[in-house]
Design an enzyme around this catalytic site. Structure first.
Site, mmCIF file in Angstrom:
data_model
loop_
_atom_site.group_PDB
_atom_site.id
_atom_site.type_symbol
_atom_site.label_atom_id
_atom_site.label_comp_id
_atom_site.label_asym_id
_atom_site.label_seq_id
_atom_site.Cartn_x
_atom_site.Cartn_y
_atom_site.Cartn_z
ATOM 1 N N LYS A 107 -28.430 -87.145 -48.451
ATOM 2 C CA LYS A 107 -27.289 -86.969 -47.550
ATOM 3 C C LYS A 107 -25.962 -86.999 -48.320
ATOM 4 C CE LYS A 107 -29.607 -88.802 -43.413
ATOM 5 N NZ LYS A 107 -29.496 -89.755 -42.267
ATOM 6 N N TYR A 159 -29.814 -81.690 -35.946
ATOM 7 C CA TYR A 159 -30.023 -82.960 -35.241
ATOM 8 C C TYR A 159 -29.993 -82.789 -33.724
ATOM 9 C CZ TYR A 159 -29.956 -86.137 -39.302
ATOM 10 O OH TYR A 159 -30.261 -86.840 -40.450
ATOM 11 N N PHE A 214 -24.247 -91.830 -31.192
ATOM 12 C CA PHE A 214 -23.881 -91.618 -32.597
ATOM 13 C C PHE A 214 -23.900 -90.137 -32.999
ATOM 14 C CE2 PHE A 214 -28.456 -92.704 -32.482
ATOM 15 C CZ PHE A 214 -29.020 -91.603 -33.130
ATOM 16 N N ARG A 225 -41.232 -91.282 -45.565
ATOM 17 C CA ARG A 225 -40.523 -92.236 -44.700
ATOM 18 C C ARG A 225 -40.703 -93.664 -45.213
ATOM 19 N NH1 ARG A 225 -38.239 -90.170 -40.153
ATOM 20 N NH2 ARG A 225 -38.262 -92.155 -39.044
ATOM 21 N N THR A 259 -34.290 -97.042 -40.961
ATOM 22 C CA THR A 259 -33.017 -96.334 -40.731
ATOM 23 C C THR A 259 -31.825 -97.216 -41.088
ATOM 24 O OG1 THR A 259 -34.124 -95.246 -38.873
ATOM 25 C CG2 THR A 259 -31.722 -95.034 -38.993
ATOM 26 N N ARG A 293 -33.311 -96.587 -48.973
ATOM 27 C CA ARG A 293 -32.189 -96.991 -48.114
ATOM 28 C C ARG A 293 -31.731 -98.405 -48.430
ATOM 29 N NH1 ARG A 293 -34.471 -93.940 -42.720
ATOM 30 N NH2 ARG A 293 -33.220 -92.037 -42.897
ATOM 31 N N ASN A 311 -26.951 -93.464 -44.634
ATOM 32 C CA ASN A 311 -28.165 -94.096 -45.139
ATOM 33 C C ASN A 311 -28.920 -93.258 -46.180
ATOM 34 O OD1 ASN A 311 -29.139 -92.222 -43.368
ATOM 35 N ND2 ASN A 311 -30.261 -93.645 -42.079
ATOM 36 N N HIS A 332 -32.769 -88.404 -45.560
ATOM 37 C CA HIS A 332 -33.411 -88.018 -44.304
ATOM 38 C C HIS A 332 -34.853 -87.632 -44.589
ATOM 39 C CE1 HIS A 332 -34.462 -85.744 -40.671
ATOM 40 N NE2 HIS A 332 -34.988 -84.874 -41.506
ATOM 41 N N GLU A 363 -37.891 -78.270 -39.403
ATOM 42 C CA GLU A 363 -36.843 -78.606 -40.382
ATOM 43 C C GLU A 363 -37.013 -77.833 -41.701
ATOM 44 O OE1 GLU A 363 -36.857 -82.882 -40.667
ATOM 45 O OE2 GLU A 363 -36.075 -83.121 -38.638
#
Ligand code: ATP
Ligand code: MG
Length: 139
Positions: A9, A49, A57, A85, A91, A102, A112, A115, A126
Site C-alpha cells: 500500500k 474496494y 472508513f 493473509r 487488519t 502488519r 496497514n 492488502h 482482484e
C-alpha cells in the site's frame, strides 16, 4: 497451486519498505507471477474496494489508497490466499501477531502496509482488476 492479489500500500511504498516486503514474500515461498507499480485514481480505489462502500472508513480508505504509488502483485503458492493473509497478520496492527508484516510495518488500522484477497472469488476479481490474462500465463 493458488494465486492471490497482494498490494504493497502507499504508506509502505512511501516509507521505502517495498524491498523488505518483497524479500519476505520470496523468503516465505511465494512465486511472484506479476508485479507493477500503480497510482490509483480515487475512482479506481473505489472500484477495487466496492464491497466496503457504505462503511464509515470507505471515504478515508479510498483517499489513502489513491494518495501515492502502490505495488500490485500476483502471488502464487499452495494455499496462497490463506498463507498471504497469515503473513500480513490482522487488519489492525495492534492485534497482529509478532513477526507479521502488519505488526512490523503498519502504522494504523488504515495505513496497514499490505492488502490480500480474502477468498477465491475475490482473488479472481482482484487479479483481473490489475492484470490482463496474458500477463498471468504459466512461466
Ligand atoms: P485488505 O482488504 O486491505 O487486505 P483486510 O481484509 O484485513 O484488509 P478489510 O476489512 O477488507 O481488511 O478492510 C480493508 C481495508 O480497510 C483495511 O486493510 C484497512 O486499510 C481499512 N480498514 C478496515 N477497517 C478499518 C477501520 N475500522 N478504520 C479504518 N480503516 C479500516
Ligand atoms: Mg479485505
Amino acid at each position: 497451486m493458488e494465486r492471490t492479489l497482494a498490494i504493497i500500500k502507499p504508506d509502505a511504498v512511501e516509507r521505502r519498505l517495498t524491498g523488505r516486503i518483497l524479500e519476505r514474500i520470496e523468503a516465505e515461498g511465494f512465486q511472484i507471477r506479476a508485479m507493477r507499480m500503480v497510482r490509483l485514481t480515487k475512482k479506481e480505489a473505489e472500484g477495487f474496494y466496492a464491497v466496503h462502500r457504505g462503511r464509515p472508513f470507505f471515504e478515508s480508505l479510498t483517499s489513502f489508497m489513491s494518495s501515492g504509488p502502490a505495488v500490485v502483485l500476483a502471488l502464487e503458492a499452495p494455499d496462497a490466499i490463506r498463507r498471504w493473509r497469515d503473513l500480513m497478520g490482522a487488519t489492525n496492527p495492534a492485534q497482529a501477531a509478532e513477526g507479521t508484516l502488519r505488526r512490523t510495518f503498519a502504522t494504523s488500522i488504515e495505513r496497514n502496509a499490505t492488502h490480500g484477497s480474502d477468498a477465491p472469488e475475490t482473488a479472481a476479481f482482484e487479479l483481473a482488476y490489475f492484470f490482463r490474462g496474458v500477463e498471468l500465463v504459466e512461466m
